[in-house]
Design an enzyme around this catalytic site. Structure first.
Site, short mmCIF file in Angstrom:
data_model
loop_
_atom_site.label_atom_id
_atom_site.label_comp_id
_atom_site.label_asym_id
_atom_site.label_seq_id
_atom_site.Cartn_x
_atom_site.Cartn_y
_atom_site.Cartn_z
N LYS A 1 43.04 48.12 80.55
CA LYS A 1 43.04 48.41 81.98
C LYS A 1 42.13 49.60 82.21
O LYS A 1 41.85 50.38 81.28
CB LYS A 1 44.44 48.75 82.46
CG LYS A 1 44.68 48.40 83.93
CD LYS A 1 44.80 46.89 84.16
CE LYS A 1 45.07 46.60 85.63
NZ LYS A 1 45.25 45.15 85.86
N ASP B 1 40.83 44.72 90.45
CA ASP B 1 42.24 45.04 90.69
C ASP B 1 42.26 45.70 92.07
O ASP B 1 41.34 45.47 92.87
CB ASP B 1 42.78 45.97 89.59
CG ASP B 1 44.30 46.07 89.59
OD1 ASP B 1 44.83 46.99 90.24
OD2 ASP B 1 44.96 45.23 88.95
#
Length: 449
Positions: free
Chosen positions: A129, A169
């Site tokens: 991430k 995201d």
């Protein structure tokens, strides 16, 4: 939630002592460790050779400076991050988040969760991430481009089609992906599938925008059919958020016969008992990029309420939180249960607080954690990687069929693991165990590295 096994308690204490100021990571880790008690009891060998000690440490955590120019020519500085958490089952894969709330704790928790989410898809993808404490709202296209190019000027040396493949995201959509990917190609002098979420004209996959929201509903339909002998048809659904995940969850839920009666943004929420007008919602949020209160101006029969937390006061059969982490508190969960909730599926990562999860687990309510429920996005990102590697372009129907198959397969894995380890129908336990088993076995197989 209480950790019962001493080994698991020691792992949790170790993580907290090393990272005392990372509450989001502690919450995600504790949720996993509570579920692993029956695994340690039944297969203690899976936790040998330091598997758990290695699992809580990312393989790499990168923090860097991002300097960029604003519209007045002033230099601004933000922090950029990338956590490459675990590559036991494949190259790192996980999105980039641009939001003021981003810090090392949030990124670490997201990368940790991504590891098990990717494991559940069945695709050979490790967990990662990244992001930055940069807020794209109110910025011009030139400012966004300046920031993205500066961010990629550091990140490019750590990623690649067979190493680490970022995606979008919160705060990172098609525009941002374009600027990031363009800078990567210039710096590397190569065009390869080093990012997903690209435009269709640049090697992107059909259905990528819809994937997380659609996958959420495919999972819900399979779960309701298999565990409650019913479906989404005729159900009242409340969906928080109004970004990609929420909008396309609304679209698919409506296509499956549900009546979606509420959506939100960070300012407030809209309740529309006639059912959310999807074309109007898309016009306001995707085309005009306005706040959700504009919906009320154009459809006076709807109700707009300031403050997004109250959306969970609305009685519904199915709740799909798709906004941000910890958006459902214990108090919100109590109201949902009291109003007849039968299922809650997390569209955002770690949507519920630990207290809310515990309360829901004590009731006859189906609960699905994000690592299973919102895996549709990374699933189609994985399919985009396969298309890029084969220089192929698959039809919308093929990708949609594969997405449905993956989401149904995830449900099967969660249900089977819950049955095997004595918690039939507890999909939180099933998701955590099924995701863990694959990663742990791969780590042991590869030796201590």
């Amino acid at each position: 939630m209480e950790i019962k096994n001493q080994l698991l308690k020691d792992i949790y204490d170790l993580a907290r002592s090393r990272d005392p100021h990372k509450p989001e990571f502690h919450q995600a880790l504790k949720e996993l460790l509570v579920s692993l008690h029956p695994v340690v009891e039944k297969q203690p060998q899976l936790c040998s050779r330091g598997v758990l000690e290695r699992l809580i440490e990312p393989e790499r955590l990168i923090q860097f400076r991002v300097a960029w120019r604003d519209r007045s020519g002033e230099t601004r500085v933000n922090r950029g991050y990338r956590v490459q958490f675990n590559s036991a089952i494949g190259p790192y894969k996980g999105g980039l988040r641009f939001h003021p709330s981003v810090n090392s704790s949030v990124i670490k928790f997201l990368g940790f969760e991504q590891t098990f989410k990717n494991s559940l898809t069945g695709l050979p993808l490790g967990g990662a991430k990244g992001g930055a404490d940069f807020d794209p709202h109110g910025k011009s296209d030139d400012e966004i481009m300046s920031f993205c190019q500066s961010y990629m000027s550091e990140l490019f040396r750590h990623i690649g089609a067979s190493t680490d493949v970022p995606a979008g995201d919160i705060g990172v959509g098609n525009r941002e992906i374009g600027y990031l990917y363009g800078q990567y190609c210039r710096l590397m002098n190569i065009s390869e599938g080093a990012m997903t979420g690209k435009g269709i004209f640049a090697g992107g996959s059909l259905l990528r925008t819809e994937a997380t929201g659609y996958g959420l509903c495919y999972f819900a339909e399979e779960m309701l059919t298999r565990l409650r002998q019913t479906s989404l048809e005729g159900k009242k659904v409340v969906i928080s958020g109004s970004g990609n995940v929420a909008i396309y969850a609304v679209e698919k839920a409506q296509a499956l016969g549900a009546r979606v009666i509420a959506v939100s943004d960070s300012d407030g929420y809209i309740a529309d008992e006639e059912g959310i007008d999807l074309p109007l919602l898309k016009q306001i949020k995707e085309v005009e990029r306005l706040r959700i209160k504009e919906y009320k101006q154009r459809k006076p029969s709807a109700v707009y309420v300031e403050g997004s937390e109250g959306i969970w006061d609305i009685p519904c059969d199915v709740a799909m939180p798709c906004a941000t982490q910890n958006e459902i508190s214990k108090e919100s969960a109590e109201k949902l249960i009291r109003n007849g909730l039968i299922a809650l599926l997390e569209g955002s990562n770690m949507s519920c607080t630990a207290e809310a999860v515990q309360l829901i687990g004590e009731e006859d309510v189906l609960y699905v954690p994000a690592k299973a429920a919102n895996a549709g996005g990374v699933a189609v990102s994985g399919l985009e990687m396969a298309q890029n590697a084969g220089r192929a372009s698959w039809s919308y129907e093929k990708v949609d069929r594969m997405l449905q198959d993956i989401m149904c397969s995830i449900f099967d894995k969660c249900l089977s693991a819950s049955e095997e380890y004595g918690a039939r129908g507890n999909l939180l336990v099933g998701a955590n165990i099924a995701g863990f088993l694959k990663v742990a076995k791969a780590m042991q197989w590869q030796g201590v590295v």
